[in-house]
Design an enzyme around this catalytic site. Structure first.
Site, PDB file in Angstrom:
ATOM      1  CG  HIS A  96       6.181  -3.176  -4.642  1.00 33.73           C
ATOM      2  ND1 HIS A  96       7.280  -2.544  -4.793  1.00 33.73           N
ATOM      3  CD2 HIS A  96       6.475  -4.302  -4.010  1.00 33.73           C
ATOM      4  CE1 HIS A  96       8.245  -2.981  -4.144  1.00 33.73           C
ATOM      5  NE2 HIS A  96       7.710  -4.105  -3.511  1.00 33.73           N
ATOM      6  CD  GLU A 168       6.370  -5.512   0.495  1.00 37.06           C
ATOM      7  OE1 GLU A 168       7.146  -6.302   0.159  1.00 37.06           O
ATOM      8  OE2 GLU A 168       6.095  -4.676  -0.747  1.00 37.06           O
TER       9      GLU A 168
END
Length: 254
Positions: A96, A168
């Protein structure tokens, strides 16, 4: 015409301790999930076993937000793949952008963790994304290709088929993020599919779900999941409340 198969899930990030997580998991367990949806939730470590235990007899997959690449050892403050499995999780979120920016995660360590996940029967959910600067300079697709190829380096075709990818954009996540235009997401995912095809061939590439995450909401989720190469959405704050998650699931199948 059958409904498209989709992965729909959320990470709670640093929210919901064991008590709040227990309550939320109870509500999640009662959500009606259509058969075309594969649902998942990723709680913080302190709530992982609680949530996994509550959802054990449901269709929900449970993941952890990070782990180390070693199975054990002198790694103070870290969690091993075996510990994640023992808590009842079967998915592991890796790479992430918050981990990359604040905690030194690199493409190399993501690759080590992907291999460790597969070795320990965990399904890697690999997050990739371009920064605001990379987006502005028009190198989004090069960035995503590099991150994908490095994350999957050294894996066999069959191992690559077990991973999940989540695009993302760094500029689209968080409280100040702005939702990406569906056309842009569609192009990014199509190019990612081509990258996968270069690695494992078109047949295997089609078996790798590519999710989109970044300011996903009730208002826009269905627009993303309608795109040809978007196989689901990875949702943030819009799905932290189980009612919000339920509403988004319903919106993409209506």
């Amino acid at each position: 015409m059958p409904l498209k198969s989709l992965w729909i899930g959320t990470s709670w990030k640093m929210n919901k301790g064991p008590a709040a997580a227990r309550d939320a998991a109870g509500q999640i367990a009662s959500i009606t999930v259509p058969s075309c949806i594969t649902p998942f939730v990723i709680p913080p470590f302190t709530s992982l076993e609680t949530v996994a235990s509550r959802l054990a007899d449901t269709r929900w997959h449970v993941g952890a937000q990070n782990m180390h690449w070693e199975d054990e050892g002198a790694w103070t403050g870290e969690i091993s793949p075996h510990m994640v499995r023992e808590c009842g999780a079967d998915i592991i979120e890796l790479g992430h952008s918050e981990r990359r920016e604040h905690f030194g995660e690199t493409d190399i360590t993501v690759n080590l963790k992907v291999k460790a996940a597969i070795r320990n029967a965990l399904r890697p959910l690999i997050c990739i994304g371009d920064s605001a600067e990379e987006y502005a300079f028009g190198v989004t697709h090069e960035t995503l290709a590099r991150q994908t190829k490095m994350a999957l380096h050294g894996l066999t075709d069959s191992q690559i088929e077990t991973v999940l990818l989540a695009y993302e954009p760094v500029w689209a996540i968080g409280a100040k993020g702005r939702a990406a235009e569906p056309d842009f997401v569609g192009e990014a995912h199509t190019r990612l599919r081509h990258v996968l095809a270069e690695l494992v061939g078109e047949t295997s590439a089609k078996r790798v779900p590519i999710l989109y995450g970044g300011s996903v909401s009730l208002e826009n989720a269905a627009r993303y999941t309608a795109l040809a190469n978007v196989d689901g959405v990875f949702i943030g704050r819009s799905a932290w409340d189980p009612s919000g998650l339920a509403a988004i699931i319903q919106s993409v199948v209506s």
